[in-house]
Motif scaffolding. Structure first.
Motif, PDB file in Angstrom:
ATOM      1  N   ARG A 159      -4.338  13.757  11.041  1.00 59.35           N
ATOM      2  CA  ARG A 159      -4.443  12.305  10.918  1.00 59.35           C
ATOM      3  C   ARG A 159      -4.604  11.903   9.457  1.00 59.35           C
ATOM      4  N   LEU A 160      -5.422  12.669   8.716  1.00 59.15           N
ATOM      5  CA  LEU A 160      -5.599  12.386   7.297  1.00 59.15           C
ATOM      6  C   LEU A 160      -4.273  12.535   6.550  1.00 59.15           C
ATOM      7  N   GLN A 161      -3.523  13.587   6.848  1.00 62.01           N
ATOM      8  CA  GLN A 161      -2.251  13.815   6.169  1.00 62.01           C
ATOM      9  C   GLN A 161      -1.267  12.677   6.449  1.00 62.01           C
ATOM     10  N   ARG A 162      -1.231  12.217   7.674  1.00 61.43           N
ATOM     11  CA  ARG A 162      -0.320  11.140   8.048  1.00 61.43           C
ATOM     12  C   ARG A 162      -0.667   9.829   7.355  1.00 61.43           C
ATOM     13  N   ARG A 163      -1.951   9.621   7.096  1.00 59.75           N
ATOM     14  CA  ARG A 163      -2.397   8.360   6.513  1.00 59.75           C
ATOM     15  C   ARG A 163      -2.760   8.486   5.037  1.00 59.75           C
ATOM     16  N   LEU A 164      -2.392   9.614   4.432  1.00 57.81           N
ATOM     17  CA  LEU A 164      -2.825   9.884   3.067  1.00 57.81           C
ATOM     18  C   LEU A 164      -2.318   8.828   2.091  1.00 57.81           C
ATOM     19  N   ARG A 165      -1.048   8.464   2.175  1.00 58.12           N
ATOM     20  CA  ARG A 165      -0.507   7.474   1.249  1.00 58.12           C
ATOM     21  C   ARG A 165      -1.214   6.120   1.410  1.00 58.12           C
ATOM     22  N   GLU A 166      -1.439   5.730   2.657  1.00 59.05           N
ATOM     23  CA  GLU A 166      -2.140   4.472   2.931  1.00 59.05           C
ATOM     24  C   GLU A 166      -3.568   4.502   2.386  1.00 59.05           C
ATOM     25  N   ILE A 167      -4.260   5.616   2.605  1.00 58.57           N
ATOM     26  CA  ILE A 167      -5.661   5.725   2.187  1.00 58.57           C
ATOM     27  C   ILE A 167      -5.777   5.763   0.670  1.00 58.57           C
ATOM     28  N   THR A 168      -4.988   6.611   0.024  1.00 55.36           N
ATOM     29  CA  THR A 168      -5.120   6.780  -1.431  1.00 55.36           C
ATOM     30  C   THR A 168      -4.576   5.594  -2.198  1.00 55.36           C
ATOM     31  N   GLY A 169      -3.750   4.750  -1.544  1.00 51.39           N
ATOM     32  CA  GLY A 169      -3.223   3.561  -2.203  1.00 51.39           C
ATOM     33  C   GLY A 169      -3.969   2.294  -1.875  1.00 51.39           C
ATOM     34  N   TYR A 214       1.779   3.436 -18.296  1.00 48.81           N
ATOM     35  CA  TYR A 214       1.188   3.907 -17.041  1.00 48.81           C
ATOM     36  C   TYR A 214       1.000   2.704 -16.127  1.00 48.81           C
ATOM     37  N   ASP A 215       1.601   2.777 -14.957  1.00 47.87           N
ATOM     38  CA  ASP A 215       1.519   1.681 -13.994  1.00 47.87           C
ATOM     39  C   ASP A 215       0.739   2.160 -12.769  1.00 47.87           C
ATOM     40  N   PRO A 216      -0.494   1.678 -12.574  1.00 46.11           N
ATOM     41  CA  PRO A 216      -1.281   2.148 -11.418  1.00 46.11           C
ATOM     42  C   PRO A 216      -0.668   1.778 -10.077  1.00 46.11           C
ATOM     43  N   ALA A 217       0.283   0.815 -10.060  1.00 44.86           N
ATOM     44  CA  ALA A 217       0.986   0.509  -8.815  1.00 44.86           C
ATOM     45  C   ALA A 217       1.991   1.598  -8.462  1.00 44.86           C
ATOM     46  N   ASP A 218       2.371   2.404  -9.433  1.00 46.38           N
ATOM     47  CA  ASP A 218       3.253   3.559  -9.240  1.00 46.38           C
ATOM     48  C   ASP A 218       2.668   4.717 -10.037  1.00 46.38           C
ATOM     49  N   PRO A 219       1.501   5.216  -9.622  1.00 44.40           N
ATOM     50  CA  PRO A 219       0.765   6.163 -10.454  1.00 44.40           C
ATOM     51  C   PRO A 219       1.486   7.493 -10.626  1.00 44.40           C
ATOM     52  N   THR A 220       1.288   8.103 -11.791  1.00 39.80           N
ATOM     53  CA  THR A 220       1.851   9.423 -12.050  1.00 39.80           C
ATOM     54  C   THR A 220       1.330  10.404 -11.003  1.00 39.80           C
ATOM     55  N   PRO A 221       2.213  11.090 -10.289  1.00 38.10           N
ATOM     56  CA  PRO A 221       1.757  11.967  -9.199  1.00 38.10           C
ATOM     57  C   PRO A 221       1.145  13.267  -9.722  1.00 38.10           C
ATOM     58  N   SER A 222       0.331  13.873  -8.884  1.00 37.34           N
ATOM     59  CA  SER A 222      -0.241  15.177  -9.209  1.00 37.34           C
ATOM     60  C   SER A 222       0.664  16.273  -8.656  1.00 37.34           C
ATOM     61  N   HIS A 239      -2.241  11.523  -9.531  1.00 37.03           N
ATOM     62  CA  HIS A 239      -2.636  10.900  -8.269  1.00 37.03           C
ATOM     63  C   HIS A 239      -1.921  11.591  -7.095  1.00 37.03           C
ATOM     64  N   PRO A 240      -2.620  11.886  -5.985  1.00 37.67           N
ATOM     65  CA  PRO A 240      -3.977  11.476  -5.621  1.00 37.67           C
ATOM     66  C   PRO A 240      -5.060  12.502  -5.928  1.00 37.67           C
ATOM     67  N   ARG A 241      -4.733  13.521  -6.720  1.00 33.16           N
ATOM     68  CA  ARG A 241      -5.800  14.450  -7.103  1.00 33.16           C
ATOM     69  C   ARG A 241      -6.963  13.679  -7.714  1.00 33.16           C
ATOM     70  N   TYR A 242      -6.658  12.794  -8.641  1.00 33.51           N
ATOM     71  CA  TYR A 242      -7.643  11.857  -9.168  1.00 33.51           C
ATOM     72  C   TYR A 242      -7.302  10.461  -8.656  1.00 33.51           C
ATOM     73  N   ALA A 243      -8.318   9.680  -8.353  1.00 33.01           N
ATOM     74  CA  ALA A 243      -8.071   8.279  -8.030  1.00 33.01           C
ATOM     75  C   ALA A 243      -7.419   7.612  -9.238  1.00 33.01           C
ATOM     76  N   ARG A 244      -6.477   6.729  -8.994  1.00 32.15           N
ATOM     77  CA  ARG A 244      -5.760   6.090 -10.099  1.00 32.15           C
ATOM     78  C   ARG A 244      -6.690   5.185 -10.900  1.00 32.15           C
ATOM     79  N   SER A 245      -6.500   5.197 -12.199  1.00 34.13           N
ATOM     80  CA  SER A 245      -7.213   4.265 -13.067  1.00 34.13           C
ATOM     81  C   SER A 245      -6.611   2.880 -12.873  1.00 34.13           C
ATOM     82  N   PRO A 246      -7.425   1.855 -12.590  1.00 36.35           N
ATOM     83  CA  PRO A 246      -6.851   0.519 -12.384  1.00 36.35           C
ATOM     84  C   PRO A 246      -6.390  -0.140 -13.672  1.00 36.35           C
ATOM     85  N   GLY A 247      -6.790   0.395 -14.837  1.00 36.93           N
ATOM     86  CA  GLY A 247      -6.382  -0.174 -16.116  1.00 36.93           C
ATOM     87  C   GLY A 247      -7.191  -1.369 -16.556  1.00 36.93           C
ATOM     88  N   THR A 248      -8.233  -1.689 -15.786  1.00 36.57           N
ATOM     89  CA  THR A 248      -9.037  -2.890 -16.067  1.00 36.57           C
ATOM     90  C   THR A 248     -10.452  -2.578 -16.519  1.00 36.57           C
TER      91      THR A 248
END
Length: 558
Positions: free
Chosen positions: A216-226, A395-403, A519-528
């Motif tokens: 379940r976590l794997q299926r929802r990983l993109r939703e959760i980490t984003g 660096y765009d946190p809406a399209d974060p650099t992947p891990s 990302h998602p190894r590290y939570a994305r920096s929001p830049g703010t």
């Protein structure tokens, strides 16, 4: 240290129960190869009730040799249940080799009473387990501990006040500081947090509940980490996990929330012989090196084995080596049989060379060499003469650099091809010339970077890569650091990139990779400047790398 009181039960004849270990454990045992021959037929006492510090009953299984005589005892305390894989790994295999093995579920897990609360009860409950052992007719007063991951943490908790019976410890890919498991360099280790959350919450319930939640976590990983905010987004897959929410929302190690979490002080004054086993691609390797350094400073007899493993592969593909190392240490210090010990205290696997190397010290005393970033993506041993910017990226946190790979707790860890990653516009690379002779890098690696940002808030991810003769770039080690800058004026930041033992072969090239996250190894920096866990607004950031930036390597030429 707790005073030793003569409360050990009188030694009397003990009638061994007739039970055999679980069939699943015996079947798994039968599939392993490369392990020593069985020395004893074994028995099993399941479901014993051991009183915890507050009287809660902790479920405990006892494995033992069905042979007359005295045998030392191993204490294994786990929050992940007492079944697979712990029953065959420790209960069956070590009982076969002549040890009583006491496998206990931490409070609030796998039928044990009380409520599980990450780290808060382990020291007192471990002491209670030893008190119970003193009353058992088969206990000789000769005690060792063993186990990986959190099973290593509970060993350090016991070692805060080591009982006099404790004669040896074997800590396999274990931790001593829960805060550092979640937070490092100002970044939040999101993927590790989710892995810990699913493992701690569901593994002790059995393999099927764990598999369901992991899927379940794997299926929802993109939703959760984003998600925005990130906090509590995991509940759609894991449900409510109060301790995980607490760990996510307390990034400061000095926060009272973390009081008592780190048991690092145990190693600073320990005299119990301790064997440490680590993996180069394990998220806990840095903690293992810290543990070893503290033990050495304390003058404690200790050994260190570092293999080409991830957190999981150390206990799977690497198990024959890990088991042999562990068994040799325990026999030497609990059975007065040092025949299997290595001649040197340190053995490391050297990547690139695919060979083991015995050392007298870690890190070895290698010369430190600086490789400077230059124009046009060049990495050179010569400091550039020109001042000013070298390269920029957005660096765009809406399209974060992947891990890609690296030291993780999940199966996605390890050395991977970085080609697709390095083709992105938000990743910079600086690459040295083909090497005319091999270069060995042994020890801690870092990058000293001069960075400017347009918002003043960013994170910088730096990675050492080995580029082979065909141009394939493979990660060796890396790290992340939060950056605070003032406008366009560059600020200097040092990114700790972990340690390695790696040979760059002749014809290969050394590469420094720089990006704004992983990302998602590290939570994305929001830049703010907001917390990555609480942020709801995202701001793209332009980062500029300036002349004077350098990769620092503990380098040897064989």
């Amino acid at each position: 240290m707790t005073p030793y009181t003569q409360d050990v039960a009188p030694r009397s004849h003990w009638a061994a129960p007739s039970g055999k270990p679980p069939l699943s454990s015996r079947m798994m045992r039968a599939t392993w190869r490369g392990l020593p021959a069985t020395q004893h037929d074994i028995g099993w006492e399941p479901g014993l009730e051991v009183p915890a510090a507050d009287g809660s009953l902790l479920r405990t299984d006892h494995y033992f040799p069905r042979t007359k005589g005295d045998f030392p005892t191993l204490l294994v305390r786990s929050p992940y249940g007492r079944g697979l894989p712990w029953s065959p790994l420790f209960g069956v295999l070590f009982a076969e080799q002549g040890f009583h093995v006491v496998l206990q579920s931490c409070r609030g897990t796998a039928g044990s009473g009380g409520r599980f609360d990450l780290w808060r009860n382990e020291a007192a409950d471990a002491q209670a387990a030893v008190s119970w052992l003193r009353q058992q007719p088969w206990f000789t007063g000769n005690l060792g501990t063993i186990g990986p991951s959190y099973l290593g943490y509970v060993q350090w908790a016991l070692a805060l006040d080591p009982p006099p019976e404790l004669k040896a410890m074997v800590i396999q890919v274990g931790l001593h500081d829960p805060h550092a498991l979640f937070h490092t360099g100002g970044g939040f280790l999101l993927e590790n947090a989710l892995a810990v959350g699913v493992g701690m919450t569901y593994q002790h319930q059995g393999m099927l509940p764990l598999a369901r939640r992991a899927l379940r976590l794997q299926r929802r990983l993109r939703e959760i980490t984003g998600a925005r905010p990130l906090r509590r987004a995991y509940e759609s897959a894991l449900g409510e996990v109060p301790w995980l929410d607490g760990a996510m929302t307390h990034p400061d190690a000095d926060d009272p929330y973390w009081d008592g979490a780190s048991v690092a002080e145990a190693a600073q004054r320990l005299s119990v012989p301790t064997c440490l086993i680590a993996g180069w691609h394990d998220a806990l390797a840095g903690q293992n090196f810290e543990q070893f350094a503290r033990l050495r400073r304390a003058g404690c007899e200790s050994s260190l084995l570092v293999g080409p493993w991830t957190h999981t592969s150390a206990m799977q593909q690497g198990w024959p080596v890990v088991f042999a190392e562990s068994l040799a240490w325990l026999r030497a210090h609990l059975c007065d049989d040092p025949a299997g010990l290595r001649p040197t205290p340190i053995r490391v696997h050297v990547g690139g060379e695919d060979a083991w190397r015995d050392l007298d010290d870690w890190p070895p005393h290698a010369a430190t060499t600086a490789w400077f970033a230059g124009e046009n993506g060049v990495l050179s041993g010569q400091s550039p003469e020109a001042e000013g910017p070298l390269a920029s990226f957005r660096y765009d946190p809406a399209d974060p650099t992947p891990s890609v790979g690296g030291p993780l707790l999940s199966r996605a860890s390890g050395a991977r091809d970085n080609g697709t990653l390095e083709a992105r516009d938000d990743v910079l690379t600086f690459t040295g010339p083909p090497l005319t002779e091999p270069v060995d890098v042994l020890g801690p690696v870092s990058a000293r970077l001069r960075i400017a940002t347009d918002t003043g808030h960013a994170e910088v991810f730096a990675r050492l890569c080995d580029v082979d003769a065909r141009g394939r770039s493979t990660n060796v080690c890396d790290g992340l650091m939060r950056v605070r800058t003032s406008g366009v004026t560059p600020s200097e930041v040092t990114v700790a990139m972990g340690a390695t033992a790696h040979r760059f072969a002749a014809g290969h090239r050394i590469r420094l990779q720089i990006s704004g996250g992983a990302h998602p190894r590290y939570a994305r920096s929001p830049g703010t400047g907001e917390s990555s866990v609480e942020a709801t607004h995202l701001q793209p950031v332009h980062l500029t790398v300036y002349s004077g930036s350098a990769l620092t390597l503990p380098q040897e030429t064989p």
